[in-house]
Scaffold this motif. Structure first.
Motif, PDB file in Angstrom:
ATOM      1  N   LYS A 250       0.799  -1.219   0.000  1.00  0.00           N
ATOM      2  CA  LYS A 250       0.000   0.000   0.000  1.00  0.00           C
ATOM      3  C   LYS A 250       0.839   1.279   0.000  1.00  0.00           C
ATOM      4  O   LYS A 250       0.399   2.319  -0.480  1.00  0.00           O
ATOM      5  CB  LYS A 250      -0.899  -0.020   1.242  1.00  0.00           C
ATOM      6  N   PHE A 251       2.054   1.210   0.535  1.00  0.00           N
ATOM      7  CA  PHE A 251       2.874   2.424   0.637  1.00  0.00           C
ATOM      8  C   PHE A 251       4.198   2.299  -0.115  1.00  0.00           C
ATOM      9  O   PHE A 251       5.176   2.943   0.237  1.00  0.00           O
ATOM     10  CB  PHE A 251       3.120   2.747   2.106  1.00  0.00           C
ATOM     11  N   MET A 252       4.224   1.466  -1.151  1.00  0.00           N
ATOM     12  CA  MET A 252       5.484   1.280  -1.879  1.00  0.00           C
ATOM     13  C   MET A 252       5.759   2.469  -2.805  1.00  0.00           C
ATOM     14  O   MET A 252       4.853   3.161  -3.238  1.00  0.00           O
ATOM     15  CB  MET A 252       5.452  -0.039  -2.631  1.00  0.00           C
ATOM     16  N   PRO A 253       7.055   2.692  -3.122  1.00  0.00           N
ATOM     17  CA  PRO A 253       7.459   3.970  -3.716  1.00  0.00           C
ATOM     18  C   PRO A 253       7.144   4.187  -5.202  1.00  0.00           C
ATOM     19  O   PRO A 253       7.232   5.320  -5.665  1.00  0.00           O
ATOM     20  CB  PRO A 253       8.968   4.006  -3.485  1.00  0.00           C
ATOM     21  N   PHE A 254       6.809   3.130  -5.963  1.00  0.00           N
ATOM     22  CA  PHE A 254       6.467   3.356  -7.377  1.00  0.00           C
ATOM     23  C   PHE A 254       5.040   2.889  -7.634  1.00  0.00           C
ATOM     24  O   PHE A 254       4.585   1.939  -6.999  1.00  0.00           O
ATOM     25  CB  PHE A 254       7.465   2.627  -8.291  1.00  0.00           C
ATOM     26  N   PRO A 255       4.365   3.553  -8.573  1.00  0.00           N
ATOM     27  CA  PRO A 255       2.954   3.218  -8.807  1.00  0.00           C
ATOM     28  C   PRO A 255       2.765   1.747  -9.189  1.00  0.00           C
ATOM     29  O   PRO A 255       3.521   1.215  -9.997  1.00  0.00           O
ATOM     30  CB  PRO A 255       2.555   4.127  -9.971  1.00  0.00           C
ATOM     31  N   ILE A 256       1.765   1.122  -8.579  1.00  0.00           N
ATOM     32  CA  ILE A 256       1.426  -0.263  -8.905  1.00  0.00           C
ATOM     33  C   ILE A 256       0.010  -0.280  -9.464  1.00  0.00           C
ATOM     34  O   ILE A 256      -0.943   0.111  -8.790  1.00  0.00           O
ATOM     35  CB  ILE A 256       1.498  -1.162  -7.651  1.00  0.00           C
ATOM     36  N   LYS A 257      -0.092  -0.736 -10.718  1.00  0.00           N
ATOM     37  CA  LYS A 257      -1.407  -0.773 -11.354  1.00  0.00           C
ATOM     38  C   LYS A 257      -2.028  -2.144 -11.180  1.00  0.00           C
ATOM     39  O   LYS A 257      -1.356  -3.160 -11.362  1.00  0.00           O
ATOM     40  CB  LYS A 257      -1.254  -0.458 -12.849  1.00  0.00           C
TER      41      LYS A 257
END
Ligand code: ADP
Ligand code: MG
Length: 625
Positions: free
Chosen positions: A195-202
């Motif tokens: 939920k708070f990882m640094p690159f966008p996850i689609k």
């Protein structure tokens, strides 16, 4: 095309891995997304030092489920790998790491003390997949590599059609792992770990409502647009500098962390240190409920923005597990048992740092806004008391801001309190006596009596206060805490010269056996006292020591063994009714008076129940008829 044999001693890896990590299969996704994140970080780094030329855009990660073909795809736009790199990092390093893992844990996988995070990496894919493919295009313009392995030590590595830069991992989900083909299950995992990882996850798409134009008709329906569904917040509050954040930012981050929590936190503490260890985070003080166990285990532990666990036992001091929030530190060794963790030097330092920050924050709140601090006191006192009991360093600091509320609504520190009562609250041994109540309703009568005599009564009502009082008595010089209904109060009240006995010594001597004949001696120690004639004829007190030990037992610790119920029965020789007990000629009436007085004393202590209560009510009715 190349065929190879991975250098692993065991014939078939993946059934073994499955077996060893049975309960933790779900971490495969976290591991693969972590690798994708690392690949993007590397690309950004290479670009910043000029080793990757041109625009790299805004690289992202995508997770796709292909339910029909029983596949999950994890795609990133990171550095990618050349064929040589696949050979090196996947065939040699990753698998040898796995082999090492098996070696290390083959004897103690039953050890429940091991935290559910092994850093198994890429290899964990085989916990859920019967076959894994990697299609990867390096940022160096080499041919695209395609690696396939079905979990046996055989793999194939061949050239594939040219692709965009980055890596796609394809998991062919095994029959017993079909749950991971469900969208809801994957969404749950993404929400938990990423939920708070640094690159966008689609993950899939969603409908977004477009704003209505200004000249829209009243019944116009807004248009919707299909957009990528990005599941994470790439820059969570704890990764920012405290000076860039406002109170509202902290509050809205709290809501991100605990969407089901409606109550606002009382205040927060931003943790931020990079030497001698690296740690960031935000801790929140919630309103503390009475059930401490329900309250625990709300702090989440991350490593580089990847969720690891919400069991921080052994990492933060016990008393702080009542708080909420996030701690992010890559320096906490997690592939070890909890007991090892507690002994680890780095972890000890981290734990001390957190304790110090919490103490400093409380201290500054106290100094800057005493009134606000007092208002919050009842919601935070348990944490402070708990901390004082268990952490000496915290105790030293908290002694200056620990508050002792009294029944007049004042909140005094220990120092202030001592100064306020030192002339009046001394007992015959020269000890400073702190009178306290734990329940204003139940001890009302005792509180009133003590206040009438000019004493200050503290209000100490948290579940662990008995333990803290015990500690304070040991630490401070010549002080005693006595609950208002405790027997030692008499030592103080006796000093009051105003109460002289109306009864002669001879009268007293004949009164005592009369009462003893009715009141069972093994439970009550009878003591004649000249007290206020407006009070009760009989008063029950309980030895402070016994009562406190019992309380401590109920909340853990304290001495072992059952304590008998023992009371001191104070007979008020100045009371009219007691006079009557002495003077009456009929034995029956005397017994009735004694029983009634005893029951009244019990009633005032909330001790009259069941059969006894029924008998009391009946007797009362008879008496007023
Ligand atoms: P670790 O991440 O701890 O190094 P892993 O087993 O997870 O161990 O991965 C092994 C190696 O494989 C990584 O260090 C990296 O070099 C390479 N690798 C794995 N996944 C990717 C990816 N998505 N993109 C680029 N390289 C990758
Ligand atoms: Mg990894």
């Amino acid at each position: 095309m190349a065929n190879g044999k991975i250098n692993v001693a065991v014939e078939n890896i993946f059934p073994l891995i499955k077996k060893f990590l049975y309960s933790d299969h779900e971490i495969f996704l976290r591991e693969l997304i972590s690798n994708a994140t690392d690949a993007i970080s590397k690309l950004k780094h290479l670009s910043s030092v000029g080793e990757v030329k041109g625009e790299i855009g805004d690289p992202r990660i995508e997770v796709k489920i292909d339910k029909k073909n029983k596949k999950i795809h994890i795609i990133d736009q990171g550095v990618g790998m050349t064929t040589e790199e696949v050979n090196k990092y996947i065939n040699e390093v990753a698998f040898s790491g796995a082999e090492e893992f098996l070696e290390k844990y083959k004897d103690n996988t039953q050890d429940s003390g091991i935290i559910g995070h092994f850093g198994l990496g890429f290899y964990s894919a085989f916990m859920v997949a019967e076959k894994v493919e990697i299609i990867t295009q390096s940022h160096q313009n080499t041919p695209t590599a395609h690696w396939t392995c079905d979990g046996s030590p055989e793999y194939t590595l061949e050239e594939a059609e040219k692709r965009e830069r980055g890596t796609e991992i394809i998991l062919h989900i095994a029959k017993d792992s079909k749950e991971f083909l469900e969208e809801a299950r994957i969404r749950e995992l993404l929400n938990k770990y990423n939920k708070f990882m640094p690159f966008p996850i689609k993950f899939g798409t969603k409908e977004e409502t477009l704003p209505l134009p200004d000249d829209a008709k009243e019944d116009a329906k807004p248009d919707t647009k299909t957009v990528d569904n990005i599941i994470n917040i790439t820059d969570p509050a704890w990764t920012k500098t405290p000076s860039d954040l406002k109170e509202d930012d902290y509050k809205s981050f709290y809501r991100e962390l605990y969407p089901m929590q409606f109550e606002e936190p009382l205040f927060n503490i931003h943790l931020n240190v990079d030497y001698p260890f690296n740690l960031t985070g935000i801790l929140y003080f919630p309103k503390i409920q009475n059930d401490l166990n329900l309250q625990k285990d709300k702090i989440q532990l991350y490593q580089n923005q990847v969720f690891v666990t919400d069991n921080v036992e052994g990492i933060v001091p016990e008393f702080l597990t009542l708080l909420r929030g996030v701690i992010d530190s890559p320096d906490i060794p997690l592939n070890v048992s909890r007991s090892y963790l507690q002994a680890d030097g780095a972890v000890k330092k981290i734990s001390n740092y957190i304790t110090r920050k919490v103490a400093d924050k409380l201290s500054s709140l106290f100094k800057k806004d005493r009134k606000g601090f007092e208002e919050k006191w009842n919601d935070i006192k348990v944490v402070i008391e708990y901390g004082m009991l268990t952490e000496d360093k915290f105790y030293e600091k908290a002694d200056k801001f620990m508050l002792y509320p009294n029944t007049d609504g004042e909140y005094l520190t220990y120092g202030e309190l001592e100064a306020a009562i030192k002339d009046t609250h001394t007992d015959k041994d020269g000890k400073l006596v702190f009178l306290y109540a734990s329940n204003v309703e139940e001890q009302h009568q005792y509180i009133e009596t003590a206040k009438d005599k000019g004493y200050k009564v503290l209000l100490l009502d948290s579940p662990i206060i008995a333990h803290l009082i015990q500690k304070l008595e040991g630490d401070k010089d010549k002080v005693a805490f006595t609950r208002v209904d405790g027997d030692a109060v008499e030592n103080l009240i006796k000093k009051d010269e105003a109460t002289v006995s109306k009864m002669s010594n001879e009268e007293k001597e004949s009164l005592k056996p009369l009462i003893e004949a009715v009141v069972p001696g093994e439970k009550y120690t009878i003591q004649l006292e000249a007290m206020d004639s407006n009070g009760l004829p009989f008063v029950l007190t309980q030895p402070e020591f016994m009562r406190r030990m019992k309380e401590m037992q109920n909340t853990g610790g304290g001495m072992m063994g059952a304590f008998p119920e023992m009371f001191t029965l104070l007979v008020n020789t100045n009371h009219e009714l007691v006079e009557q007990i002495l003077q009456t000629k009929t034995a029956k009436k005397r017994e009735r008076l004694i029983r009634q007085s005893l029951d009244l004393a019990k009633l005032s202590q909330n001790l009259l129940k069941g059969e006894e209560l029924t008998a009391f009510l009946k007797r009362s009715v008879d008496l007023i008829k």
